[in-house]
Design a protein around this motif. Structure first.
Motif, mmCIF file in Angstrom:
data_model
loop_
_atom_site.group_PDB
_atom_site.id
_atom_site.type_symbol
_atom_site.label_atom_id
_atom_site.label_comp_id
_atom_site.label_asym_id
_atom_site.label_seq_id
_atom_site.Cartn_x
_atom_site.Cartn_y
_atom_site.Cartn_z
ATOM 1 N N LEU A 23 1.891 7.837 55.790
ATOM 2 C CA LEU A 23 0.788 7.228 55.821
ATOM 3 C C LEU A 23 0.499 6.410 54.412
ATOM 4 O O LEU A 23 -0.173 5.332 54.280
ATOM 5 C CB LEU A 23 -0.247 8.323 55.872
ATOM 6 N N GLN A 24 1.190 6.924 53.273
ATOM 7 C CA GLN A 24 1.148 6.305 52.126
ATOM 8 C C GLN A 24 1.795 5.002 52.317
ATOM 9 O O GLN A 24 1.112 3.905 51.788
ATOM 10 C CB GLN A 24 1.911 7.109 50.981
ATOM 11 N N ILE A 25 3.051 4.904 52.937
ATOM 12 C CA ILE A 25 3.845 3.515 52.775
ATOM 13 C C ILE A 25 2.959 2.854 53.734
ATOM 14 O O ILE A 25 2.978 1.525 53.581
ATOM 15 C CB ILE A 25 5.139 3.843 53.574
ATOM 16 N N SER A 26 2.573 3.193 54.844
ATOM 17 C CA SER A 26 1.994 2.292 55.912
ATOM 18 C C SER A 26 0.699 1.979 55.208
ATOM 19 O O SER A 26 0.415 0.453 55.540
ATOM 20 C CB SER A 26 1.446 2.922 57.105
ATOM 21 N N ALA A 27 -0.231 2.467 54.425
ATOM 22 C CA ALA A 27 -1.713 2.147 53.909
ATOM 23 C C ALA A 27 -1.150 0.858 52.882
ATOM 24 O O ALA A 27 -1.845 -0.038 52.863
ATOM 25 C CB ALA A 27 -2.202 3.433 53.069
ATOM 26 N N VAL A 28 -0.028 1.159 51.895
ATOM 27 C CA VAL A 28 0.178 0.245 50.894
ATOM 28 C C VAL A 28 0.777 -1.126 51.231
ATOM 29 O O VAL A 28 0.164 -2.185 50.816
ATOM 30 C CB VAL A 28 1.071 0.820 49.835
ATOM 31 N N SER A 29 1.427 -0.795 52.535
ATOM 32 C CA SER A 29 2.247 -2.272 53.018
ATOM 33 C C SER A 29 1.250 -2.730 53.625
ATOM 34 O O SER A 29 1.271 -4.147 53.768
ATOM 35 C CB SER A 29 3.269 -1.623 53.926
ATOM 36 N N ALA A 30 0.058 -2.075 54.250
ATOM 37 C CA ALA A 30 -0.760 -2.795 55.231
ATOM 38 C C ALA A 30 -1.679 -3.724 54.257
ATOM 39 O O ALA A 30 -1.993 -4.840 54.645
ATOM 40 C CB ALA A 30 -1.670 -1.952 55.970
ATOM 41 N N VAL A 31 -2.053 -3.214 52.939
ATOM 42 C CA VAL A 31 -3.273 -3.940 52.203
ATOM 43 C C VAL A 31 -2.243 -4.971 51.582
ATOM 44 O O VAL A 31 -2.793 -6.310 51.444
ATOM 45 C CB VAL A 31 -3.630 -2.824 50.928
#
Length: 217
Positions: A23-31
């Motif tokens: 979730l951390q990786i996905s959230a930062v990458s998405a932003v």
């Protein structure tokens, strides 16, 4: 076939720890991917031929090469020229750069689909090209861009599993670690599938809610 329910019970919290990293990786990458993608998408609509060519070349390269190779380039190749990232940030950067190319195409297509008459009317009252893109065309394209952007976010979450190859301890890597110790692939891979399924369904539900709340132009 006998299912080892004790391993399943013990694995649920261990996989949840990996899910937090996912979730951390996905959230930062998405932003990061969204910000860069919007910039590139607007660049693709620029009046500058050079900017349009550079954006096209970038998008073409990213879409024409496997994400796994892009991850290897960031994690293994960049250190050869003195640019180093740890596993987490190498994964974030690779996913962000990959997502940005696809977001750029969504933005370019969404903004480009707005009726040309609005651009001509805006130019007639003295608005500049950049002002028209940012204040007239982009706001109208938001609603129709939500579904393809959601698909890209879903792909990003799924693709984060590839980061296990560079030892990022996300949920797939956590599952592989459990399997290597207990050799229970059926139970663990089934659990992994359920974790991903619930996560993707939550993203789809949230996207649908956002799309309904956006104004229809």
């Amino acid at each position: 076939m006998n299912i080892d329910w004790e391993i399943v019970r013990e694995s649920i919290p261990l996989l949840a720890e990996g899910l937090v990293v996912t979730l951390q990786i996905s959230a930062v990458s998405a932003v990061l991917g969204l910000i860069l993608g919007v910039i590139l998408g607007l660049g693709a609509l620029s009046r500058s031929r050079l900017i349009r060519w550079l954006v096209l070349a970038y998008v073409d390269f990213i879409r024409g090469t496997p994400l796994l190779i892009q991850i290897f380039l960031v994690f293994f190749a960049l250190p050869m020229i003195g640019i180093r990232f740890d596993e987490f940030w190498a994964g974030v950067i690779a996913l962000s750069l990959n997502a940005a190319a696809f977001v750029a195409e969504v933005v370019r297509g969404g903004v480009g689909s707005i009726e040309r008459g609005q651009t001509e009317a805006s130019m007639a009252i003295g608005m500049r090209h950049r002002q028209i893109l940012v204040h007239i065309l982009l706001p109208q394209a938001y609603r129709q861009m939500v579904p393809p952007l959601t698909n890209e976010l879903i792909s990003l979450v799924k693709n984060s599993s590839l980061l296990s190859v560079i030892s990022v301890y996300e949920i797939t890597r956590a599952g592989q670690a459990i399997i290597s110790v207990n050799f229970v692939p059926f139970e663990i891979y089934t659990l992994l599938a359920l974790y991903y399924y619930v996560l993707i369904k939550a993203i789809s539900w949230l996207s649908a809610r956002i799309e309904r709340k956006l104004p229809a132009w």
